[in-house]
Design a protein around this motif. Structure first.
Motif, PDB file in Angstrom:
ATOM      1  N   ARG A 105       0.837  -1.203   0.000  1.00 52.05           N
ATOM      2  CA  ARG A 105       0.000   0.000   0.000  1.00 52.05           C
ATOM      3  C   ARG A 105       0.873   1.255   0.000  1.00 52.05           C
ATOM      4  O   ARG A 105       0.654   2.176  -0.787  1.00 52.05           O
ATOM      5  CB  ARG A 105      -0.913  -0.035   1.222  1.00 52.05           C
ATOM      6  N   GLU A 106       1.880   1.313   0.884  1.00 52.64           N
ATOM      7  CA  GLU A 106       2.761   2.480   0.947  1.00 52.64           C
ATOM      8  C   GLU A 106       3.557   2.641  -0.342  1.00 52.64           C
ATOM      9  O   GLU A 106       3.729   3.759  -0.831  1.00 52.64           O
ATOM     10  CB  GLU A 106       3.703   2.371   2.147  1.00 52.64           C
ATOM     11  N   GLN A 109       1.171   4.051  -2.869  1.00 47.72           N
ATOM     12  CA  GLN A 109       0.879   5.457  -2.558  1.00 47.72           C
ATOM     13  C   GLN A 109       1.982   6.348  -3.114  1.00 47.72           C
ATOM     14  O   GLN A 109       1.713   7.373  -3.751  1.00 47.72           O
ATOM     15  CB  GLN A 109       0.758   5.670  -1.044  1.00 47.72           C
ATOM     16  N   THR A 127     -11.047   7.066  -0.065  1.00 45.70           N
ATOM     17  CA  THR A 127     -10.446   6.197   0.944  1.00 45.70           C
ATOM     18  C   THR A 127     -11.145   6.424   2.277  1.00 45.70           C
ATOM     19  O   THR A 127     -11.700   7.490   2.526  1.00 45.70           O
ATOM     20  CB  THR A 127      -8.931   6.469   1.095  1.00 45.70           C
ATOM     21  N   GLU A 132      -3.986   8.084   4.780  1.00 50.58           N
ATOM     22  CA  GLU A 132      -3.815   7.960   3.335  1.00 50.58           C
ATOM     23  C   GLU A 132      -4.354   9.210   2.631  1.00 50.58           C
ATOM     24  O   GLU A 132      -3.717   9.742   1.718  1.00 50.58           O
ATOM     25  CB  GLU A 132      -4.535   6.711   2.822  1.00 50.58           C
TER      26      GLU A 132
END
Length: 190
Positions: A105-106, A109, A127, A132
């Motif tokens: 996820r990071e 991102q 989201t 986030e």
């Protein structure tokens, strides 16, 4: 200022469920090609565009693989590549990283933030993750879950003046990030 009356090539949509968004019988490059086929891009122009977007999302070495041979994060990047192939002005993303592990996820991102900077995209990102929203956004629109006539759905519009590019550690430890997180948390009724 223009009315939107139907689908538009200037707008791309990245779905939450990346597994169902990809055609399992098509390779990575064939899934990306789908956007070009729909736009009737000449066959001779497709390989170059596909190669460029796969390089952009870091999947050049996986062009001939099928979705089942990819991790969840890679499948989501295929979906993003397919959207980028149509060269949109705006990308709409519905919780695209919600089902991914924290590290993937990071990574995605940061990849999305890089694409926004380098490609000049406008992204509307949905989201439920406050951090986030603040990490990725220049502006956060907070909506109430149960709007009423007395309490309309817009809870807050928060500008995010944090410096770009952002970093997963230092940005999230920045005093302004923490202040905005507290403010956003308050608006959502927690």
């Amino acid at each position: 200022g223009a009315a939107i009356t139907g689908p538009s090539r200037e707008v791309a949509f990245v779905f939450q469920d990346y597994g169902r968004a990809l055609l399992p019988w098509r390779t990575v490059q064939a899934n990306v090609s789908l956007a070009l086929e729909a736009a009737q891009v000449p066959v001779a122009d497709r390989p170059g565009r596909i190669a460029r977007v796969l390089k952009t999302v870091g999947l050049s070495a996986h062009a001939d693989k099928f979705p089942a041979q990819l991790s969840g994060g890679m499948q989501q990047r295929v979906q993003i590549a397919r959207c980028l192939a149509q060269q949109p002005d705006v990308m709409l993303m519905d919780e695209p990283f919600g089902a991914l592990d924290a590290m993937t996820r990071e990574t995605l991102q940061d990849e999305l933030a890089r694409l926004v900077r380098e490609e000049g995209l406008t992204v509307m990102f949905v989201t439920h993750d406050l951090e986030e929203a603040l990490y990725l956004g220049d502006r956060v629109i907070a909506l109430r879950s149960n709007p009423t006539p007395a309490l309309p759905s817009l809870a807050a519009l928060i500008e995010v003046p944090l410096p770009q590019p952002r970093d997963q550690l230092s940005t999230k430890e920045h005093p302004e990030f923490l202040r905005l997180r507290r403010e956003l948390y308050h608006y959502l009724g927690h």
